[in-house]
Design a protein around this motif. Structure first.
Motif, PDB file in Angstrom:
ATOM      1  N   MET A 238       0.845  -1.201   0.000  1.00 56.44           N
ATOM      2  CA  MET A 238       0.000   0.000   0.000  1.00 56.44           C
ATOM      3  C   MET A 238       0.883   1.255   0.000  1.00 56.44           C
ATOM      4  O   MET A 238       1.801   1.368   0.794  1.00 56.44           O
ATOM      5  N   LYS A 239       0.595   2.166  -0.946  1.00 53.61           N
ATOM      6  CA  LYS A 239       1.373   3.413  -1.012  1.00 53.61           C
ATOM      7  C   LYS A 239       0.759   4.455  -0.089  1.00 53.61           C
ATOM      8  O   LYS A 239      -0.424   4.384   0.247  1.00 53.61           O
ATOM      9  N   ASN A 240       1.577   5.413   0.313  1.00 52.00           N
ATOM     10  CA  ASN A 240       1.039   6.477   1.167  1.00 52.00           C
ATOM     11  C   ASN A 240       1.806   7.780   0.954  1.00 52.00           C
ATOM     12  O   ASN A 240       2.900   7.782   0.373  1.00 52.00           O
TER      13      ASN A 240
ATOM     14  N   GLY B 172       6.643   1.389   3.005  1.00 51.23           N
ATOM     15  CA  GLY B 172       5.717   0.346   2.575  1.00 51.23           C
ATOM     16  C   GLY B 172       6.009  -1.029   3.151  1.00 51.23           C
ATOM     17  O   GLY B 172       5.434  -2.026   2.712  1.00 51.23           O
TER      18      GLY B 172
ATOM     19  N   ASP C 124       2.055  -2.070   6.798  1.00 51.94           N
ATOM     20  CA  ASP C 124       0.747  -1.417   6.607  1.00 51.94           C
ATOM     21  C   ASP C 124       0.151  -1.150   7.976  1.00 51.94           C
ATOM     22  O   ASP C 124      -0.021  -2.087   8.764  1.00 51.94           O
TER      23      ASP C 124
ATOM     24  N   HIS D 104      -3.122   4.798  -0.383  1.00 49.55           N
ATOM     25  CA  HIS D 104      -3.675   4.406  -1.684  1.00 49.55           C
ATOM     26  C   HIS D 104      -3.443   2.928  -1.912  1.00 49.55           C
ATOM     27  O   HIS D 104      -2.319   2.447  -1.740  1.00 49.55           O
ATOM     28  N   ASP D 105      -4.508   2.249  -2.331  1.00 46.56           N
ATOM     29  CA  ASP D 105      -4.385   0.837  -2.659  1.00 46.56           C
ATOM     30  C   ASP D 105      -3.656   0.713  -3.993  1.00 46.56           C
ATOM     31  O   ASP D 105      -3.987   1.410  -4.953  1.00 46.56           O
ATOM     32  N   GLU D 106      -2.652  -0.148  -4.037  1.00 47.10           N
ATOM     33  CA  GLU D 106      -1.863  -0.297  -5.273  1.00 47.10           C
ATOM     34  C   GLU D 106      -2.599  -1.108  -6.333  1.00 47.10           C
ATOM     35  O   GLU D 106      -2.215  -1.101  -7.486  1.00 47.10           O
ATOM     36  N   ALA D 107      -3.641  -1.835  -5.924  1.00 52.72           N
ATOM     37  CA  ALA D 107      -4.340  -2.705  -6.888  1.00 52.72           C
ATOM     38  C   ALA D 107      -5.046  -1.874  -7.950  1.00 52.72           C
ATOM     39  O   ALA D 107      -5.507  -0.797  -7.685  1.00 52.72           O
TER      40      ALA D 107
END
Lengths: 64, 216
Positions: free
Chosen positions: A1-3, A36, A39, A61-64
């Motif tokens: 998960m990015k942030n 990362g 989480d 932000h969800d990376e999917a």
């Protein structure tokens, strides 16, 4: 998960240690979240959101 | 403008690297200092016994003192100083609880070491008296679990995850090590299983993996 944690603390001129004190966690925890490797749990994510006065989805932000 | 953050600079060592260097310098340098001090004491004792207090004795002793001082200076010079930054109250209290648990555990090791003259005193299987056994069990089962539980309640979720992951790997190490040793022992290939060796191996795996997960 990015942030966007690194950018958000940079805007406030905070070091990782400063942010860690605000969140009552270790600096290693902040570093792990920023890079990362970790989480955050929902309670910690909410604490981060409250601290920056932003909705969670604007920080993480969800990376999917 | 972003404040200078040690962790953002590539040339800055990670927390884990700092701790590892401290451990290596502390243990390696400490052992070296101990060795030189013993050498000086032995050399001086021999000189006193023989009555040889000539210039050569003073010169050799002076060289030893210089080497001792040089090693001590090198330890101070190369000791990683860390980042010296603010810490959350939770982090400080967790560390203090851990230190308290270690301080309380120390008498266990000291009493066990004193209870057996052999080199492996702490992990010896030699019999001990009931008084020592009751004291050690009480120390190990009452304050230490309370402190470790308090520590567990204080650590942040990142450290808790590292600890939990380390425990998971350690349990699997136990799962594979114990039956393999038991079978090998029954085949006569290795000596009978020693529970304290298994305990130590599991602890080492747990600590190493948890350390790596937390700091790297």
């Amino acid at each position: 998960m990015k942030n966007r944690l690194k950018v958000l603390r940079a805007e406030r001129d905070w070091s990782q240690a400063d942010l860690a004190v605000h969140l009552d966690v270790s600096r290693q925890a902040v570093n792990a979240i920023e890079t990362g490797k970790h989480d955050p749990s929902l309670p910690l994510a909410f604490r981060i959101a409250r601290l920056f006065d932003m909705p969670i989805e604007e920080i993480f932000h969800d990376e999917a | 403008m972003m404040k200078l953050d040690p962790s953002d600079l590539d040339q800055q060592p990670s927390d884990g690297a700092v701790l590892l260097r401290r451990g290596l310098i502390g243990v390696g340098g400490g052992l070296l200092l101990l060795f030189i001090a013993s050498l000086m004491a032995g050399f001086s004792y021999a000189a006193i016994s023989d009555g040889n207090f000539g210039l050569v004795f003073i010169a050799i002793l002076a060289v030893m003192v210089l080497v001792f001082a040089g090693v001590a200076y090198a330890m101070w010079r190369f000791w990683p100083r860390g980042h010296n930054e603010p810490e959350a109250p939770r982090v400080k209290s967790a560390r203090m609880i851990l230190i308290a648990a270690m301080v309380i555990s120390m008498p266990v090791g000291i009493i066990l070491a004193a209870s057996d003259d052999s080199a492996n005193g702490v992990f010896s299987n030699a019999p001990i008296t009931s008084v020592i056994a009751i004291s050690l069990i009480a120390l190990w089962l009452i304050p230490v679990p309370v402190l470790t539980w308090m520590w567990w309640r204080r650590v942040d979720e990142h450290e808790a995850n590292a600890y939990r992951d380390g425990g998971f790997v350690a349990v699997h190490a136990y799962l594979f090590l114990t039956p393999a040793w038991w079978i090998a022992s029954r085949a006569g290939w290795v000596p009978a299983q020693d529970p304290m060796i298994v305990f130590l191996a599991v602890c080492v795996v747990w600590c190493c993996f948890g350390f790596a997960r937390k700091y790297f």
